[in-house]
Design a protein around this motif. Structure first.
Motif, mmCIF file in Angstrom:
data_model
loop_
_atom_site.group_PDB
_atom_site.id
_atom_site.type_symbol
_atom_site.label_atom_id
_atom_site.label_comp_id
_atom_site.label_asym_id
_atom_site.label_seq_id
_atom_site.Cartn_x
_atom_site.Cartn_y
_atom_site.Cartn_z
ATOM 1 N N GLU A 194 -27.649 -30.702 -29.506
ATOM 2 C CA GLU A 194 -27.437 -29.660 -28.494
ATOM 3 C C GLU A 194 -26.440 -30.074 -27.420
ATOM 4 O O GLU A 194 -25.829 -29.221 -26.776
ATOM 5 C CB GLU A 194 -28.774 -29.314 -27.830
ATOM 6 N N LYS B 116 -34.323 -25.096 -21.766
ATOM 7 C CA LYS B 116 -35.148 -24.135 -22.498
ATOM 8 C C LYS B 116 -35.349 -24.568 -23.939
ATOM 9 O O LYS B 116 -36.463 -24.521 -24.485
ATOM 10 C CB LYS B 116 -34.483 -22.757 -22.439
ATOM 11 N N THR B 117 -34.276 -25.027 -24.591
ATOM 12 C CA THR B 117 -34.359 -25.461 -25.991
ATOM 13 C C THR B 117 -35.302 -26.650 -26.144
ATOM 14 O O THR B 117 -36.161 -26.672 -27.049
ATOM 15 C CB THR B 117 -32.959 -25.842 -26.502
ATOM 16 N N ALA C 121 -29.909 -23.811 -20.408
ATOM 17 C CA ALA C 121 -30.084 -23.503 -21.832
ATOM 18 C C ALA C 121 -30.641 -24.706 -22.583
ATOM 19 O O ALA C 121 -31.538 -24.574 -23.443
ATOM 20 C CB ALA C 121 -28.744 -23.074 -22.439
ATOM 21 N N LEU C 122 -30.128 -25.903 -22.263
ATOM 22 C CA LEU C 122 -30.643 -27.115 -22.891
ATOM 23 C C LEU C 122 -32.108 -27.328 -22.513
ATOM 24 O O LEU C 122 -32.937 -27.687 -23.368
ATOM 25 C CB LEU C 122 -29.804 -28.319 -22.469
ATOM 26 N N ASN D 184 -39.059 -25.710 -25.526
ATOM 27 C CA ASN D 184 -39.657 -24.959 -26.629
ATOM 28 C C ASN D 184 -39.919 -25.846 -27.844
ATOM 29 O O ASN D 184 -40.930 -25.690 -28.533
ATOM 30 C CB ASN D 184 -38.742 -23.792 -27.026
ATOM 31 N N ALA D 185 -39.016 -26.787 -28.099
ATOM 32 C CA ALA D 185 -39.165 -27.651 -29.284
ATOM 33 C C ALA D 185 -40.178 -28.763 -29.050
ATOM 34 O O ALA D 185 -40.905 -29.149 -29.975
ATOM 35 C CB ALA D 185 -37.812 -28.246 -29.664
#
Length: 860
Positions: free
Chosen positions: A551, A705-706, A702-703, A709-710
């Motif tokens: 990412e 959030k990613t 954005a990072l 979630n993961a």
């Protein structure tokens, strides 16, 4: 004729009684000319008495609410692990037991993707043992946290709702669990016990904690076991109970606190802040002392004929000294009484005004010890500044007293008065240092203030000397202004002294504040990584790193193993009994520290002494220690340090010391161990991510959030958010300090007004004579404005230099930061000095120019 000194001199007490009679008779004429004197003393005494009383009220408040703040009579805390069966049996034997777990986690709104770092707290049914946990709706905590329709309830700080755009009733993702926001917190009785927070509170039941998946081997979770004893022991008995608990469970590795020190971090902050404000109050008193000296000189000038009459009738210089010393003491006591009354009222006013913002209720009361301290400071300050001018009056012959007002030199008083002045000043400094929380800092502050005072005297004389040697100028107004600066009886010393200290202090504080903000928002922010990721489990580490590389392929990653440990002893001396060589790094011995191990020297470190261990080292445990901390603690190569990690005590030998770049906010540790020290120990990993160039905020979010979630159990801390929070805290503290320090500037203004009032009489003579020979009011006002502007500008230049040096020392030598001079601050100081000197000067001048010439000329 020997009215005052008969053939057989009276006993000393009789002489003093006679002097007191004359002193009180003269005071019947009123207090005209002494209002500034009284105000200066009252202001300084009120500041000291008020600050120390508020500090005592806060301390008493913490002590009274110690049980609620701590959450029990005793608190046993462990990190990474829970208490075992034997430890729980011991704790249950002490009294009623409650368990609380605290950690940091990410809370997310699945619908919007918004997320926030929260201070997570999991509590059991008996919580709280003391105090009342209040919800906004008035509902019982147990009901709000209960599981309903398969979802656990949670209560949150209202700020979390604002941050996530959520409402009561919405659901959040916490780790691997889904929770329901059941209510908001109105009062959390033990909030202060948690220390500094980086996010809003989110509280759940401890039964819900396992479902979140946040509790893993090595996770950064602190377990608190609170005990309520029956009957509750008094504070004197608590220390013995704590020592007994340490002896009974020597290998437990827990940190024990009692309600006697429920919030040690807050108490240290209160002590330091109170010490600083006390020193500021003392500075205000010293500045006010200049006003005392000015008032005495001006008063004695009006008593020339009276003193001459006393001496002509046989009075000795010592008798005259006693008369006016008694008067000064009476007036000083009047100012002290006013100051003590104000100081006694300040805690009550503070309790009412600060109740909505203070984390603990002030125990407002009248505290005699603190008021007595204000009395001592006020009395010593008055004496220190009164003895010198009174002593100079001792040797003035009657003939000189009848001479013109502008005559007289700068003859020093007799040695006895010089010695008395020096003794009083030393006593004042000794009391301030001995009673200080940090004597080294107090000593530095006193020395700096004394140095600034001496420098201001030299600056004033230097200005007069330069003005005296300047070539004659064509402008009549400027020539008159320059002459006024260096003539006998000039206002120069009073103006420079009165404004110099106050402005220097404010310049120093403003520069410290500005440099701290710059360091936080610019320097540190540029060097710091964008994210800290904590609680990365060993089995997730590779997958987590792969995700970050995918990412953010252009970012820099750094990863280290991380544990938490507490220093138990140094060279066989218990940490709580160990006396550091210097105070600077005493924090290393308090509480738990992050620790790691590494086969090679960390990137952000530089080896200073000793050597690093080989990569395949298998000998006795070794540790690398931060160079500055080792120096402050008095440690050297070969010394032994014992730390408690996961309940196990490990002794390691100091193999080397290294310099650490703390300002970069990269991964740094005070202690780095050899890898064999923690072989097989469960632990998590700490990882940082940062870009070489600035990236848009949207990219970071954005990072975030990613990643969340993961890997929902990994806690992500965005550094910019943390810096912003700290910056807000620094800003609030800076305003509070500058507001309190304005007391010194107020004292400076009073002294300036007093100095101008003291020169009123001579200015009247000047103005009348100049007007008689043709000077217009406009030209005189312009000349006086030039004089005051020159003095104000000179004082501002000194304040910039002195304040700049003080700020440089604090930033570079105490805080190890970088310092830059700030032109806006410089311009502000110059403007303040010019406005005050020119403004007050012209107000006084306008009154002088309004005097009618005839009455004045008649008395020449």
């Amino acid at each position: 004729m020997s009215a005052f000194v008969p053939g057989n001199a009276p006993a000393n007490h009789q002489t003093m009684r006679l002097a007191a009679r004359f002193a009180f008779r003269e005071l019947r004429g009123g207090l005209k000319g002494f209002y500034i004197f009284i105000a200066c003393i009252a202001l300084g005494v009120a500041a000291i008495a008020g600050v120390t009383s508020v500090s005592r009220a806060l301390t008493e408040g913490i002590s009274r609410e110690g049980q609620s703040i701590l959450g029990g009579d005793l608190d046993f805390s462990l990190i990474h692990r829970q208490a075992d069966t034997d430890q729980l049996a011991y704790l249950n034997g002490l009294g009623d037991l409650s368990r609380v777990a605290t950690t940091r986690a990410m809370a997310r709104r699945p619908e919007t993707g918004d997320q926030a770092l929260v201070e997570l707290k999991a509590v059991d049914a008996p919580y709280p043992l003391y105090g009342t946990f209040e919800l906004a709706s008035g509902e019982a905590l147990e009901t709000a946290l209960a599981r309903k329709d398969g979802t656990w309830g949670a209560v949150v700080d209202p700020s979390l709702l604002a941050r996530l755009g959520a409402n009561v009733g919405d659901t959040l993702s916490l780790g691997r669990a889904t929770i329901r926001i059941a209510d908001t917190i109105a009062n959390e009785p033990d909030k202060l016990a948690g220390g500094m927070e980086f996010g809003p509170r989110l509280l759940i039941s401890d039964a819900a904690l396992p479902e979140t998946g946040l509790i893993q081997p090595g996770s950064l979770v602190r377990w608190h076991y609170r005990v309520r004893m029956a009957p509750a022991p008094n504070l004197e008995a608590m220390e013995g109970i704590v020592e007994e608990a340490k002896s009974a469970q020597r290998d437990a590795g827990w940190r024990i606190r009692s309600r006697a020190n429920a919030s040690p971090g807050l108490q240290r902050s209160i002590d330091r802040f109170a010490q600083f404000l006390t020193l500021v109050g003392l500075t205000a008193l010293v500045v006010g002392g200049v006003g005392v000296a000015n008032a005495i000189r001006a008063y004695l000038e009006t008593k020339r004929e009276v003193i001459a009459s006393f001496k002509c009738l046989g009075s000795t210089g010592g008798f005259v000294f006693k008369i006016y010393l008694v008067q000064m003491l009476v007036l000083a006591l009047l100012g002290i009484v006013v100051g003590l009354v104000l100081g006694a009222l300040i805690p009550f006013a503070a309790a009412a005004a600060l109740a909505p913002v203070l984390p603990v209720k002030l125990a407002a009361s009248i505290y005699p010890t603190e008021l007595a301290l204000g009395l001592v400071y006020g009395l010593l300050t008055a004496l220190a500044f009164a003895i010198w001018p009174l002593g100079r009056a001792h040797d003035v012959p009657p003939t000189a007293l009848f001479r013109d007002i502008v005559t007289g030199g700068a003859k020093l008083p007799r040695k006895r008065y010089l010695f008395a002045t020096a003794a009083t000043v030393l006593a004042l400094a000794a009391i301030a240092i001995l009673l200080a929380h940090d004597q080294r800092m107090a000593g530095t502050y006193i020395a700096a203030s004394a140095g600034a005072f001496v420098l201001l005297v030299l600056v004033a004389r230097g200005i007069m000397a330069i003005a005296r040697r300047l070539p004659s100028v064509r402008s009549t107004e400027l020539r008159l202004a320059i002459a006024n600066i260096h003539r006998p009886g000039a206002l120069t010393p009073s103006v420079v002294l009165s404004l110099g200290l106050g402005l220097s202090l404010l310049v120093a504080l403003a520069l410290i504040d500005g440099n701290l903000r710059r360091e936080l928002t610019a320097t540190i922010a540029d060097k710091a990584p964008s994210f800290f990721f904590i609680d990365i489990q060993s089995h997730e580490r590779d997958a987590f790193e792969a995700l970050l590389n995918a990412e953010a392929s252009d970012a820099n990653l750094q990863s280290v193993p991380m544990l938490r440990g507490r220093i138990v002893s140094l060279n066989g001396i218990a940490a709580d009994k160990f006396v550091p060589a210097q105070e600077g790094s005493g924090w290393v011995l308090r509480g738990d520290r992050g620790i790691t191990y590494d086969a090679s020297l960390p990137k952000n470190s530089k080896l200073e002494e000793g050597s690093w261990w080989p990569e395949d080292y298998t000998g006795i445990p070794l540790v690398s220690f931060d160079e500055e901390a080792a120096t402050d603690l008095g440690l050297k190569i070969g010394d032994r340090i014992t730390v408690n990690v996961l309940g196990r005590e490990i002794t390691a030998e100091i193999a080397n010391t290294r310099t650490v770049e703390w300002q970069s906010l990269a991964i740094n540790f005070v202690m780095v161990f050899s890898p064999n020290t923690f072989a097989g120990a469960p632990h998590a990993h700490l990882m940082t991510l940062g870009w070489d160039d600035d990236v848009p905020e949207e990219t970071e979010l954005a990072l975030l959030k990613t990643v969340s979630n993961a890997f929902p159990t990994v806690t992500a801390i965005r550094v910019k958010d943390a810096i912003s929070q700290v910056n807000d805290l620094v800003a609030q503290l800076a305003w509070a300090i500058r507001g309190a320090s304005s007391i010194t500037l107020i004292a400076s203004i009073l002294v300036l007004a007093g100095a101008l009032a003291a020169g009123h009489r001579s200015r009247i003579y000047d103005a009348v004579i100049l007007k008689t020979i043709g000077a217009t009011r406009a030209r005189l006002i312009f000349a006086y404005a030039l004089e005051y502007a020159i003095l104000g500008l000179a004082t501002a230049v000194f304040a910039l230099l002195a304040g700049g040096v003080a700020a440089w020392y604090v930033i570079t030598q105490i805080m190890d930061g970088s310092f830059v001079m700030m032109p806006v601050t410089a311009a502000g100081a110059a403007l303040i000095a010019l406005v005050l000197t020119v403004g007050f000067g012209l107000v006084g001048t306008w009154r002088v120019l309004g005097e009618k010439p005839a009455p004045v000329l008649r008395n020449l």
